[in-house]
Design a protein around this motif. Structure first.
Motif, PDB file in Angstrom:
ATOM      1  N   HIS A 191       4.578   7.352   1.790  1.00  0.00           N
ATOM      2  CA  HIS A 191       4.218   7.465   0.361  1.00  0.00           C
ATOM      3  C   HIS A 191       3.757   6.128  -0.205  1.00  0.00           C
ATOM      4  O   HIS A 191       2.954   6.095  -1.140  1.00  0.00           O
ATOM      5  N   PHE A 192       4.202   5.020   0.383  1.00  0.00           N
ATOM      6  CA  PHE A 192       3.700   3.721  -0.055  1.00  0.00           C
ATOM      7  C   PHE A 192       2.248   3.523   0.393  1.00  0.00           C
ATOM      8  O   PHE A 192       1.465   2.857  -0.286  1.00  0.00           O
ATOM      9  N   LEU A 193       1.898   4.105   1.525  1.00  0.00           N
ATOM     10  CA  LEU A 193       0.516   4.011   1.987  1.00  0.00           C
ATOM     11  C   LEU A 193      -0.399   4.776   1.034  1.00  0.00           C
ATOM     12  O   LEU A 193      -1.502   4.314   0.724  1.00  0.00           O
ATOM     13  N   VAL A 194       0.048   5.930   0.566  1.00  0.00           N
ATOM     14  CA  VAL A 194      -0.736   6.676  -0.430  1.00  0.00           C
ATOM     15  C   VAL A 194      -0.870   5.857  -1.706  1.00  0.00           C
ATOM     16  O   VAL A 194      -1.950   5.795  -2.318  1.00  0.00           O
ATOM     17  N   GLU A 195       0.209   5.206  -2.105  1.00  0.00           N
ATOM     18  CA  GLU A 195       0.150   4.345  -3.292  1.00  0.00           C
ATOM     19  C   GLU A 195      -0.808   3.190  -3.082  1.00  0.00           C
ATOM     20  O   GLU A 195      -1.557   2.806  -3.990  1.00  0.00           O
ATOM     21  N   ALA A 196      -0.819   2.621  -1.868  1.00  0.00           N
ATOM     22  CA  ALA A 196      -1.726   1.507  -1.575  1.00  0.00           C
ATOM     23  C   ALA A 196      -3.179   1.939  -1.650  1.00  0.00           C
ATOM     24  O   ALA A 196      -4.061   1.124  -1.974  1.00  0.00           O
ATOM     25  N   ALA A 197      -3.465   3.197  -1.355  1.00  0.00           N
ATOM     26  CA  ALA A 197      -4.832   3.707  -1.464  1.00  0.00           C
ATOM     27  C   ALA A 197      -5.239   3.930  -2.905  1.00  0.00           C
ATOM     28  O   ALA A 197      -6.427   4.031  -3.212  1.00  0.00           O
ATOM     29  N   ARG A 198      -4.262   3.976  -3.795  1.00  0.00           N
ATOM     30  CA  ARG A 198      -4.530   4.259  -5.205  1.00  0.00           C
ATOM     31  C   ARG A 198      -4.796   2.996  -6.012  1.00  0.00           C
ATOM     32  O   ARG A 198      -5.491   3.036  -7.028  1.00  0.00           O
ATOM     33  N   CYS A 199      -4.260   1.858  -5.590  1.00  0.00           N
ATOM     34  CA  CYS A 199      -4.357   0.656  -6.423  1.00  0.00           C
ATOM     35  C   CYS A 199      -4.575  -0.574  -5.551  1.00  0.00           C
ATOM     36  O   CYS A 199      -4.403  -0.536  -4.332  1.00  0.00           O
ATOM     37  N   GLY A 200      -4.956  -1.674  -6.193  1.00  0.00           N
ATOM     38  CA  GLY A 200      -5.178  -2.916  -5.472  1.00  0.00           C
ATOM     39  C   GLY A 200      -6.646  -3.173  -5.222  1.00  0.00           C
ATOM     40  O   GLY A 200      -7.528  -2.510  -5.772  1.00  0.00           O
ATOM     41  N   SER A 201      -6.933  -4.141  -4.383  1.00  0.00           N
ATOM     42  CA  SER A 201      -8.314  -4.481  -4.068  1.00  0.00           C
ATOM     43  C   SER A 201      -8.961  -3.353  -3.279  1.00  0.00           C
ATOM     44  O   SER A 201      -8.297  -2.571  -2.604  1.00  0.00           O
ATOM     45  N   MET A 202     -10.291  -3.279  -3.347  1.00  0.00           N
ATOM     46  CA  MET A 202     -11.006  -2.213  -2.646  1.00  0.00           C
ATOM     47  C   MET A 202     -10.813  -2.324  -1.136  1.00  0.00           C
ATOM     48  O   MET A 202     -10.717  -1.319  -0.437  1.00  0.00           O
TER      49      MET A 202
END
Length: 483
Positions: A191-202
């Motif tokens: 679920h953190f990987l999904v979150e990482a895909a949602r926010c942060g640098s491109m």
């Protein structure tokens, strides 16, 4: 640095860096705690201008400061200064200094100190670690081998402060490693990987997306990702990403869609227009991905209708490469039982016939294949004949391309067996290509039809494998070691 002469170094336009390094070594070995902290901070401030060879010599000193002593209040100030200095050094150069920091043992010390650090020290260490793993594959391996993945996941469970974005980007960088992806699910990090895909640098979001595509190959993880809300996350990234990101997302979302339960949710989230844009785009791999995914999504008839509308638009207005790709998708869709009427009702048939007349060789090859497939259906034969296809097919029987001759012959044979049209193809009967195809079809038509049906049934699995093979070979056009 840290000596009484250190202040003069910054005022000197051409400092003696060898002397400055000697002064710093002296103050670290002989100075008191305050002098060592001051000297290390001075070094950090000078890191932007100092020669890389001088900074390389300072790295072992800083690593030793980190490794000496436990994590406690008395040692923390100098350790924090050392990490801050390493962070400043890591920003320099073309990646060589990050590698030297990794080889110095500093990463192991940072991972040891992280769990029990206070807010300020933890923030500095996380930022330093973020730089080190973003720009060096070797450092990612060091972090993974020394329990770094577990530490990052535990910190993501504990903290929701300003460092969370850095932690998510560290996680996405680590998932470039196969061994990390292999254990991520069991450690509760999906679920953190999904979150990482949602926010942060491109770049970080793209890495997370690529990892989810690789992980989603297995049915269990694919289901977990969907339950975690990955479909709207990927569609949003597909919509907002740059050209490189769109390739990665398009491929990963295609992997997610390879289950009958997810075909409609992917389409309902707005993916079909995005794949149509990919099909229109300049990247050959993008067109390949879009073709593959369209053939997966078209398993649902309502999706096939929407896809056909976009394909018709491309046949009207796209460039030659896009038209060829759209015709290729129609070729595949015309083999699906439920999409036979979809293709006809979309208005594609007159456009395909027109492209058979005036398209370039690549377009005509794909179009001839689509027409050959459509000619197996009686109603489609009527539509094709009304659009004037038969003279063009007869003309293609003399083309230099063997594939186009075979496609044309296959279609004409189907017309010849239809009482409504058999008289119109009499001039083709004596053409060698027609006779050769007729003999071939008479021998293998039954088995060929079976093979064709099985191939269409297995289309989604085959296309997923093709997409993943392209991902592994091409690495989707970006270099993860120099983000």
């Amino acid at each position: 640095m840290g000596h009484s002469g250190t202040d003069n170094i910054q005022e000197n336009l051409n400092p003696d860096w060898e002397k400055a390094l000697y002064q710093y070594e002296h103050v670290i070995s002989s100075g008191n705690e305050a002098m060592r902290i001051k000297g290390t901070i001075k070094l950090a401030h000078l890191a932007e201008h100092a020669p890389e060879n001088i900074l390389a010599c300072a790295i072992p000193i800083l690593a030793e400061l980190l490794s000496n002593g436990p994590s406690n209040n008395s040692s923390q100030p100098i350790q924090e200064a050392a990490v801050y200095c390493l962070k400043c050094i890591a920003r320099r150069g073309d990646g060589g200094l990050e590698t030297e920091i990794g080889e110095s043992g500093a990463i192991q010390s940072i991972l040891r100190l992280l769990p029990d650090s206070d807010n300020g020290f933890r923030r500095v260490m996380i930022k330093c670690l973020w730089i080190l793993v973003n720009f060096s594959s070797m450092n990612r391996e060091i972090v993974a081998r020394n329990g770094g993945l577990e530490i990052i996941i535990n910190m993501l469970n504990l903290y929701r402060d300003a460092t969370r974005g850095y932690l998510l980007e560290i996680l996405s960088a680590l998932t470039l490693l196969r061994e990390v992806r292999r254990v991520l699910t069991s450690l509760g990090g999906l679920h953190f990987l999904v979150e990482a895909a949602r926010c942060g640098s491109m770049v970080s979001r793209e890495r997370a997306c690529q990892a989810m595509g690789l992980l989603g190959v297995t049915r269990r993880v694919r289901r977990m990702l969907v339950e975690l809300g990955v479909i709207p996350v990927l569609v949003e990234l597909f919509r907002d990403g740059d050209s490189s990101t769109k390739l990665v997302v398009g491929n990963s979302l295609g992997v997610i869609s390879t289950h009958i339960d997810y075909i409609r949710p992917v389409a309902q989230a707005g993916a079909i227009p995005l794949y149509a844009e990919l099909l229109r785009g300049p990247e050959p791999i993008g067109r390949d991905i879009a073709e593959d995914v369209f053939c997966i999504l078209a398993v649902a008839e309502v999706n096939a209708v929407e896809i056909a509308e976009h394909l018709v638009g491309i046949l009207r207005e796209g460039d030659d490469e896009a038209k060829a790709a759209a015709a290729d998708v129609f070729w595949d869709l015309s083999g699906y039982k439920h999409t036979v009427s979809v293709v006809r009702n979309s208005g594609a048939i007159p456009l395909l016939v027109e492209l058979l007349r005036e398209g370039n060789s690549e377009v005509k090859e794909k179009v001839s294949g689509a027409i050959a497939q459509l000619s197996y259906d009686e109603a489609d034969r009527v539509a094709l004949a009304n659009a004037g296809v038969i003279p063009f097919l007869i003309e293609l029987m003399h083309d230099d391309s063997e594939e186009m001759r075979d496609n044309a012959a296959e279609a004409l044979i189907n017309f010849s067996e239809d009482p409504l049209h058999c008289n119109r193809i009499s001039e083709a009967i004596d053409i060698p290509a027609f006779q050769n195809m007729q003999n071939t079809l008479s021998r293998i038509r039954a088995s060929e039809h079976m093979v064709r049906s099985l191939r269409r049934i297995r289309a989604s699995d085959e296309r997923m494998v093709r997409s993943l093979r392209r991902m592994s070979i091409d690495q989707l056009t970006w270099d993860p070691d120099r983000v």
